[in-house]
Design a protein around this motif. Structure first.
Motif, PDB file in Angstrom:
ATOM      1  N   GLY A 125       0.804  -1.219   0.000  1.00  0.00           N
ATOM      2  CA  GLY A 125       0.000   0.000   0.000  1.00  0.00           C
ATOM      3  C   GLY A 125       0.838   1.270   0.000  1.00  0.00           C
ATOM      4  O   GLY A 125       0.405   2.305  -0.516  1.00  0.00           O
ATOM      5  N   ILE A 126       2.037   1.205   0.563  1.00  0.00           N
ATOM      6  CA  ILE A 126       2.944   2.361   0.513  1.00  0.00           C
ATOM      7  C   ILE A 126       3.270   2.670  -0.944  1.00  0.00           C
ATOM      8  O   ILE A 126       3.252   3.823  -1.369  1.00  0.00           O
ATOM      9  N   PHE A 127       3.560   1.630  -1.728  1.00  0.00           N
ATOM     10  CA  PHE A 127       3.863   1.841  -3.148  1.00  0.00           C
ATOM     11  C   PHE A 127       2.636   2.380  -3.878  1.00  0.00           C
ATOM     12  O   PHE A 127       2.746   3.272  -4.719  1.00  0.00           O
ATOM     13  N   THR A 128       1.454   1.859  -3.542  1.00  0.00           N
ATOM     14  CA  THR A 128       0.226   2.361  -4.161  1.00  0.00           C
ATOM     15  C   THR A 128       0.069   3.851  -3.861  1.00  0.00           C
ATOM     16  O   THR A 128      -0.265   4.637  -4.761  1.00  0.00           O
ATOM     17  N   GLY A 129       0.336   4.245  -2.610  1.00  0.00           N
ATOM     18  CA  GLY A 129       0.221   5.652  -2.237  1.00  0.00           C
ATOM     19  C   GLY A 129       1.193   6.544  -2.987  1.00  0.00           C
ATOM     20  O   GLY A 129       0.823   7.631  -3.440  1.00  0.00           O
ATOM     21  N   VAL A 130       2.423   6.096  -3.133  1.00  0.00           N
ATOM     22  CA  VAL A 130       3.421   6.880  -3.873  1.00  0.00           C
ATOM     23  C   VAL A 130       2.982   7.032  -5.326  1.00  0.00           C
ATOM     24  O   VAL A 130       3.027   8.133  -5.894  1.00  0.00           O
ATOM     25  N   LEU A 131       2.549   5.939  -5.932  1.00  0.00           N
ATOM     26  CA  LEU A 131       2.093   5.984  -7.330  1.00  0.00           C
ATOM     27  C   LEU A 131       0.898   6.921  -7.477  1.00  0.00           C
ATOM     28  O   LEU A 131       0.829   7.713  -8.431  1.00  0.00           O
ATOM     29  N   ALA A 132      -0.039   6.862  -6.538  1.00  0.00           N
ATOM     30  CA  ALA A 132      -1.220   7.731  -6.595  1.00  0.00           C
ATOM     31  C   ALA A 132      -0.820   9.208  -6.489  1.00  0.00           C
ATOM     32  O   ALA A 132      -1.346  10.053  -7.233  1.00  0.00           O
ATOM     33  N   ARG A 133       0.114   9.519  -5.573  1.00  0.00           N
ATOM     34  CA  ARG A 133       0.568  10.918  -5.441  1.00  0.00           C
ATOM     35  C   ARG A 133       1.269  11.387  -6.713  1.00  0.00           C
ATOM     36  O   ARG A 133       1.106  12.534  -7.126  1.00  0.00           O
ATOM     37  N   LEU A 134       2.046  10.505  -7.324  1.00  0.00           N
ATOM     38  CA  LEU A 134       2.753  10.892  -8.546  1.00  0.00           C
ATOM     39  C   LEU A 134       1.793  11.091  -9.716  1.00  0.00           C
ATOM     40  O   LEU A 134       2.018  11.967 -10.550  1.00  0.00           O
ATOM     41  N   THR A 135       0.737  10.312  -9.777  1.00  0.00           N
ATOM     42  CA  THR A 135      -0.239  10.530 -10.843  1.00  0.00           C
ATOM     43  C   THR A 135      -1.028  11.808 -10.579  1.00  0.00           C
ATOM     44  O   THR A 135      -1.311  12.567 -11.513  1.00  0.00           O
ATOM     45  N   ALA A 136      -1.357  12.076  -9.306  1.00  0.00           N
ATOM     46  CA  ALA A 136      -2.095  13.294  -8.960  1.00  0.00           C
ATOM     47  C   ALA A 136      -1.277  14.547  -9.258  1.00  0.00           C
ATOM     48  O   ALA A 136      -1.826  15.571  -9.670  1.00  0.00           O
ATOM     49  N   SER A 137       0.040  14.457  -9.063  1.00  0.00           N
ATOM     50  CA  SER A 137       0.899  15.628  -9.307  1.00  0.00           C
ATOM     51  C   SER A 137       1.279  15.778 -10.776  1.00  0.00           C
ATOM     52  O   SER A 137       1.881  16.774 -11.160  1.00  0.00           O
ATOM     53  N   GLY A 138       0.960  14.777 -11.591  1.00  0.00           N
ATOM     54  CA  GLY A 138       1.302  14.828 -13.016  1.00  0.00           C
ATOM     55  C   GLY A 138       2.684  14.280 -13.323  1.00  0.00           C
ATOM     56  O   GLY A 138       3.122  14.300 -14.471  1.00  0.00           O
ATOM     57  N   ASP A 139       3.399  13.775 -12.300  1.00  0.00           N
ATOM     58  CA  ASP A 139       4.726  13.198 -12.537  1.00  0.00           C
ATOM     59  C   ASP A 139       4.652  11.823 -13.199  1.00  0.00           C
ATOM     60  O   ASP A 139       5.641  11.341 -13.746  1.00  0.00           O
ATOM     61  N   LEU A 140       3.499  11.200 -13.099  1.00  0.00           N
ATOM     62  CA  LEU A 140       3.212   9.955 -13.827  1.00  0.00           C
ATOM     63  C   LEU A 140       1.881  10.146 -14.537  1.00  0.00           C
ATOM     64  O   LEU A 140       1.028  10.902 -14.061  1.00  0.00           O
ATOM     65  N   PRO A 141       1.682   9.456 -15.665  1.00  0.00           N
ATOM     66  CA  PRO A 141       0.374   9.546 -16.316  1.00  0.00           C
ATOM     67  C   PRO A 141      -0.714   8.984 -15.395  1.00  0.00           C
ATOM     68  O   PRO A 141      -0.427   8.196 -14.502  1.00  0.00           O
TER      69      PRO A 141
END
Length: 195
Positions: A125-141
């Motif tokens: 879930g930590i990885f899921t949270g990091v991925l979610a924050r990066l998508t929200a910030s636009g750093d990931l699609p």
């Protein structure tokens, strides 16, 4: 107290790997840890308790490493790469411990098996949270939540793969090469799974 528990955990891991969980006695664990059997029983009631302590120590170290990586990432570095690197390095340092968890978790009582699996899910879930924050910030699609979970589980498994396949991988890649390649693969996976 924490240092004594670590002594017990490290001694038990070595004995469990060498002799197997079922063939190792609590007396052997105490002797290898450099404590009396009476002192050992101040920390545990059964040999299964020692196995649980091993699992708990691994999860605590992973969570601490990932939290430290997230703090470093807030200072300008790529959070996903930082978290993946730290997680894979913990898997590298604790490869015997992780292998032991997979081999012997079925020896734990059912309630502790559930705790171990819940800890694994919490770390993923930590990885899921990091991925979610990066998508929200636009750093990931943008990636759907369902796919974010799948990518997070892939990260978790790729860290463990270094443990399971080190007999091959370590002969062909340094840990840094492995981390670099897998981090780029995960970034590509994120782009491919963009919703």
């Amino acid at each position: 107290m924490a240092q004594r528990r670590r002594q017990i955990v490290d001694a038990a891991v070595n004995l469990f790997i060498e002799n197997g969980f079922h063939n190792t006695t609590t007396r052997q664990i105490a002797q290898a840890a450099g404590i009396s059997i009476g002192s050992l029983y101040e920390y545990i009631a059964t040999k299964e308790d020692v196995l649980y302590l091993v699992c708990d120590a691994i999860h605590a170290e992973i969570e601490q490493g990932v939290a430290e990586a997230l703090n470093r990432a807030k200072k300008g570095k790529n959070p996903l790469a930082e978290v993946i690197r730290e997680y894979f390095m913990v898997c590298h340092r604790m490869n015997d411990h992780i292998l032991l968890i997979y081999q012997e978790t079925q020896s734990l009582p059912g309630k502790w098996q559930r705790v171990v699996l819940e800890n694994e899910i919490r770390i993923t879930g930590i990885f899921t949270g990091v991925l979610a924050r990066l998508t929200a910030s636009g750093d990931l699609p943008h990636i759907s939540p369902r796919r974010l979970d799948l990518v997070a589980h892939n990260i978790s498994v790729l860290g463990h793969m270094w443990t399971f396949r080190r007999w091959f991988l370590a002969n062909h890649y340094s840990i840094d090469e492995y981390i670099d390649f897998q981090t780029r693969s995960i970034a590509g996976m994120c782009r491919e799974n963009a919703a």
